[in-house]
Design an enzyme around this catalytic site. Structure first.
Site, PDB file in Angstrom:
ATOM      1  N   LEU C  58       0.947  -1.512   0.256  1.00 53.36           N
ATOM      2  CA  LEU C  58      -0.046  -0.443   0.226  1.00 53.36           C
ATOM      3  C   LEU C  58       1.188   1.154   0.022  1.00 53.36           C
ATOM      4  CD1 LEU C  58      -2.928  -1.068   2.705  1.00 53.36           C
ATOM      5  CD2 LEU C  58      -3.037  -1.094  -0.152  1.00 53.36           C
ATOM      6  N   ASN C  89       6.985  -3.270   4.075  1.00 50.30           N
ATOM      7  CA  ASN C  89       8.099  -2.146   3.293  1.00 50.30           C
ATOM      8  C   ASN C  89       8.013  -0.701   2.768  1.00 50.30           C
ATOM      9  OD1 ASN C  89       7.275  -3.659   1.222  1.00 50.30           O
ATOM     10  ND2 ASN C  89       8.700  -3.465   0.037  1.00 50.30           N
ATOM     11  N   ASN C 275       9.173  -8.874  -9.669  1.00 53.00           N
ATOM     12  CA  ASN C 275       9.993  -9.526  -8.170  1.00 53.00           C
ATOM     13  C   ASN C 275       9.851 -10.716  -7.619  1.00 53.00           C
ATOM     14  OD1 ASN C 275      12.597 -11.182  -7.149  1.00 53.00           O
ATOM     15  ND2 ASN C 275      13.289  -9.425  -6.076  1.00 53.00           N
ATOM     16  N   ASP C 302       0.750  -9.645  -4.469  1.00 58.38           N
ATOM     17  CA  ASP C 302       2.072  -8.935  -4.678  1.00 58.38           C
ATOM     18  C   ASP C 302       1.729  -7.486  -5.695  1.00 58.38           C
ATOM     19  OD1 ASP C 302       4.661  -8.282  -4.173  1.00 58.38           O
ATOM     20  OD2 ASP C 302       4.992  -9.462  -5.402  1.00 58.38           O
ATOM     21  N   HIS C 306       3.961   1.452  -8.476  1.00 56.35           N
ATOM     22  CA  HIS C 306       4.875   2.348  -8.405  1.00 56.35           C
ATOM     23  C   HIS C 306       5.082   3.582  -9.112  1.00 56.35           C
ATOM     24  CE1 HIS C 306       7.995   0.180  -6.963  1.00 56.35           C
ATOM     25  NE2 HIS C 306       7.450  -1.161  -7.752  1.00 56.35           N
TER      26      HIS C 306
HETATM   27 ZN   LIG Z   1       8.388 -10.175  -2.248  1.00 61.61          ZN
END
Ligand SMILES: [Zn+2]
Lengths: 211, 317, 433
Positions: C58, C89, C275, C302, C306
């Site tokens: 998010l 992250n 990734n 996932d 961006h």
């Molecule tokens: Zn990952």
């Protein structure tokens, strides 16, 4: 990565070379094979006359058929006067004023005789004189090669319709034409036989005829 | 339609031969007093070098100038491109300046392909990361054809850091299009996973391959590949000495070559590592010719991409 | 307000009516009287439990230009989700009770779907020192899933300790399986394509080596391991092996790994950079089979938004990641339902019941991923199984545009989503509050 495609049976160069345009079969003969030979002989004699024996002359043909004509003229001069006149070719593709209008094309060979052109009397040789733009390009190309003492022009056929102040010093045959017509020069080395034909203008104009 | 030269795979057999034949004619220009043609008068060619390469940059510059193009060169060092300006911004600037072609060297693989999506003009890849360097392959093929008279069936051995070499990738693609037989020789660590799918043979044994080679192309091996250097991946080989012993082209190995065989190197060389100085300067070496031929080949590429209303070679946008 | 869903097909089975009262499923049956309920004509649409995502980025706090909790959860609701797990992250990293509670609260305030924050395993995702996992578990955010996602917990000793430690509060370690030494500078799947494109390879073994190690560790300490975004055929084999042993290992697969392959990298368009990277068709086939037979437990998006400048760049300079919340169900329908591998009941299992169970949301105070049954919370999504639509990134509710499915025609469309009986999406659009 894919495997290599099989090599094309037609070399790229031949594929892109300029063919005689239109359909010569639909055209009527103006000069026969014998006429062509006679005309070239006469041009060779005139050349010897006007250049006072052909001294310091370099013949540069504009590819493809101009190169062949230059070679023939040199051979006839040799036959008549025992004089070896250097002959070569001068590609004008990169000097043309209509480059922007079409796809880039394959280059023809430029082959300047060993002595070069500096101080020489260069005779440019072409098959057909039409708008004069090819000759203009040839003069520019020549100027980048060196500084001839003088430049003359020999053409097998002058069909008129000049667009630039250019005239030929040696004309094989004046053929008055309309813009709706096309002149085909055939030479044995390039086309299998000698002839000059006059036919209807084609859908695809021969690009050399009208730059 | 404007087209690009991003990969050697963009060139069909006919395209490639057309470039080589055109280069052959253009080579004469370099021998004349007036080394200039009016062909690209009024066209603007931008050299965009995000990575230093004096040799390639000057070669393209000279090629464009000999065709009378206006040439603008941006080198990453000292211009805005190194200061965080994005490739996209740079592309838009170039568009605004009306560039007809962009010759781009970049440290990231694929950057020329990105650029080709963002600008209207033609893009010529002058080396991108570890991807390709198509004009180098063209000048190599040109050099081989000049020296040996043919490409079809020619046995070309490429030796060295295949994994990181854009020269190797472009050469494999172009040479296979042109009908040559390519063999790659390297330590297994310097061959990419997936190399089995390439149109080339692979060998780990240089001595076995040399006597069966018409052309030996030595690639530069960067010393940093030896590692171990901090965060970098593990070393690809133990030492320069061992590399040189197993894969270097020295006088003894050159003696096993066929009489006509030639030795090539795209430069810059690491003398004493992949190639012995006597070999680099020997009669078989084409290293100096390669540089001269580069200008002719690049003139040909620029002419065929930009010389007319549309492009005669390359891949569409 | 009470709602009556008429002519809907729970799990795609026979048509019926469903009444929602006070946030719960109150009645299921044909011909239910309208009463005072607001009526929604389902026209035979498939009724599924609200979807639960185990893996959403998010971006808030830190990269609000790419996504916020509000925009991301709205995109989630439009995709049929009623709960998402927000990855750790962020900047600052969600490695303290303060950050996870903030994210959880932002989710409550936005109200589009529940946000279950994921806690970082290590402080600052540094891979060195274990974060205060217990404090995060005990916080208002009730964290049960811990992950350094984006980075791999590569230190075997630390991974072992983390697996052991979370047993105290029934937590799970969700591992981003990527052996760092095998993926230095990696840009795409290592194989034929990477060799041609000159992009540094990300070999399958770098994922599989970590999965094998972690399965053994989880077995050794009898802990729960969850493997994020499984991408290779070899990983599916390893998971099958671990499950046959009876170990507590679960795994997820993303929609993009179920559909796309590394051929797309040939465009050098960073839209296809992700990734773990897109793999080969053989991997795609194995992932579909693994999801069908239950070796892979669930689908997780996932979703990785961006900003434009991070994607309109050279491949190597661009950031990896793809958005996916609004396309997840459609891609699963395309790859799994239309190919006959899963029916809608199994889709509900892979995208709602199972991910909720792994994240322990099924037993939370406000449970998610519960079955479609009377008395259960009314977390629902209604799907038009006959719709076909073309993905247009500009129509996305996400703040970012990086969908790899741009321009593709996809099947099925979420027409309505209900969060505890309240519509968050109606007629395929955000429901007015
Ligand atoms: Zn990952």
């Amino acid at each position: 990565m894919t495997a290599a495609p099989p090599p094309s049976p037609v070399p790229a160069r031949a594929r892109l070379a300029r063919p005689v345009s239109g359909d010569p079969a639909a055209a009527r003969p103006v000069l026969s094979s014998a006429d062509v030979a006679r005309v070239i002989d006469r041009m060779a004699h005139e050349l010897l006359e006007k250049t006072r024996g052909g001294d310091e002359v370099v013949l540069l043909g504009i590819p493809t058929r101009g190169t062949t004509l230059a070679r023939r003229l040199a051979a006839r001069v040799h036959a008549f006067a025992g004089l070896t006149v250097p002959s070569g070719s001068l590609d004008i593709t990169l000097y043309r004023d209509d480059l922007r209008l079409k796809s880039p094309r394959a280059l023809e060979s430029t082959d300047v005789p060993a002595g070069g052109v500096d101080g020489a009397l260069v005779v440019l040789v072409d098959d057909v004189l039409f708008s004069g733009r090819s000759v203009r390009a040839a003069l520019d190309a020549l100027a980048d090669l060196g500084r001839p003492r003088a430049v003359q022009l020999a053409v097998l056929v002058d069909r008129g319709h000049r667009e630039l102040p250019i005239r030929a010093d040696y004309v094989g045959k004046n053929i008055p034409t309309s813009l709706q017509e096309t002149v085909h020069v055939l030479l044995a080395e390039d086309d299998g036989r000698d002839a000059v034909l006059l036919g209807p203008a084609d859908a695809v104009r021969e690009d050399r005829a009208r730059p | 339609m404007k087209r690009h030269l991003l990969s050697a795979a963009d060139l069909s057999y006919d395209d490639a031969i057309l470039v080589l034949d055109t280069a052959e004619e253009l080579a004469q220009v370099s021998e004349r007093t007036i080394k200039k043609l009016p062909t690209l008068r009024g066209r603007t060619v931008v050299n965009l070098f995000f990575e230093d390469s004096t040799r390639t940059r000057t070669s393209f510059e000279l090629a464009a100038k000999r065709l009378s193009a206006d040439v603008i060169t941006f080198s990453a060092k000292g211009s805005s491109v190194s200061k965080g300006e994005t490739l996209k911004d740079t592309a838009l600037t170039l568009e605004a300046m009306g560039s007809d072609a962009v010759v781009v060297r970049h440290s990231w693989s694929g950057a020329p392909a990105n650029l080709a999506r963002w600008i209207r003009g033609s893009v010529v890849n002058a080396g991108d990361g570890t991807h390709e360097h198509p004009t180098q392959a063209l000048l190599d093929a040109y050099t081989m054809r000049r020296r040996l008279g043919r490409l079809e069936g020619l046995r070309v051995t490429i030796v060295g850091d295949i994994l990181h070499s854009r020269v190797a990738r472009s050469n494999v693609l172009l040479l296979s299009t042109l009908g040559a037989d390519v063999t790659l020789v390297a330590p297994p660590t310097l061959l990419p996973v997936g190399v089995g799918s390439w149109p080339a043979q692979v060998s780990y044994d240089l001595d076995a391959v040399l006597p069966k080679s018409d052309v030996v192309m030595m690639l530069r091996v960067q010393r940093e590949r030896m590692g171990p250097t901090g965060e970098q991946a593990a070393a690809y080989f133990p030492s320069a000495r061992e590399y040189s012993r197993r894969y270097g082209l020295d006088v003894r190995r050159v003696a096993t070559l066929a009489d006509e065989a030639i030795v090539m190197h795209p430069g810059p060389m690491v003398r004493g590592m992949e190639i012995a100085p006597e070999v680099a300067d020997g009669v078989r070496s084409t290293i100096v010719e390669q540089v001269a031929n580069g200008v002719s080949v690049r003139m040909a590429v620029l002419y065929l991409l930009l010389g007319g209303s549309d492009s005669a070679i390359g891949s569409p946008s | 307000m009470n709602h009556l869903l008429k002519n809907v097909r729970p799990y795609g089975e026979s048509a019926t009516d469903v009444r929602l009262v006070d946030g719960r499923i109150a009645e299921i049956g044909t011909g239910l009287p309208e009463g005072s309920s607001r009526v929604h004509d389902g026209a035979g649409a498939v009724l599924l439990p609200g979807l639960v995502d185990l893996h959403t980025h998010l971006r808030e706090p830190g990269r609000e230009d790419a996504e916020t909790v509000a925009t991301g959860t709205l995109a989630a609701a439009l995709g049929g989700f009623t709960a998402v797990h927000a990855m750790a992250n962020t900047d600052p990293v969600a490695d303290t009770a303060g950050v996870v509670e903030q994210v959880w609260r932002l989710g409550r305030e936005a109200g589009h779907c529940d946000v279950a924050p994921v806690g970082a395993v290590t402080v600052g995702l540094g891979g060195q020192q274990m974060a205060e996992l217990g404090t995060m578990a005990d916080s208002a955010a009730r964290v049960r899933v811990f992950s350094d996602d984006g980075k791999c917990v590569s230190d075997a000793g630390l991974m072992r300790r983390a697996l052991e430690y979370v047993k105290a509060f029934d937590g799970v370690i969700a591992q981003h399986a990527q052996e760092p030494r095998l993926t230095v500078g990696s840009q795409m799947n290592e194989g034929v394509q990477s060799s041609l494109l000159g992009l540094t390879g990300w070999p399958a073994v770098a994922e599989e080596a970590i999965i094998a190690r972690d399965c053994l560790l989880a077995a050794h300490v009898d802990s729960r391991l969850h493997v994020c975004h499984v991408s290779t055929a070899g990983s599916v084999d390893l998971l099958r092996w671990a499950k046959n042993k009876g170990w507590k290992v679960t795994a997820e697969v993303t929609p993009h790994h179920l559909l796309l392959t590394d051929d797309l990298a040939a465009t050098y368009d960073p839209l296809y950079k992700v990734n773990p990277p897109l793999r080969t068709q053989a991997d795609v086939d194995a992932l579909r089979e693994g999801l069908a037979d239950g070796t892979i437990d669930c689908v997780a998006t996932d979703h990785a938004p961006h900003a434009l400048e991070d994607k309109e760049a050279e491949w190597g300079a661009a950031l990896p990641g793809m958005t996916g919340l609004e396309t997840a169900l459609a891609v699963v329908a395309l790859t799994m339902v239309e190919t006959g591998r899963l029916d809608w009941r199994s889709v509900a299992d892979r995208m709602s019941h199972t991910p909720a169970r792994i994240g322990r949301l099924d037993g939370a105070p406000e449970p998610q991923g519960r079955p479609l049954a009377v008395g259960e919370p009314a977390n629902l999504c209604l799907v038009d199984p006959g719709a076909r639509w073309t993905v247009d990134p500009h129509e996305s509710a996400s703040r970012s545009r990086n969908t790899p499915f741009v321009g593709r025609e996809l099947p099925v469309r979420v027409v309505a989503t209900f969060l505890r009986g309240r519509p968050t999406v109606l007629d395929g659009k955000p429901a007015p509050a």
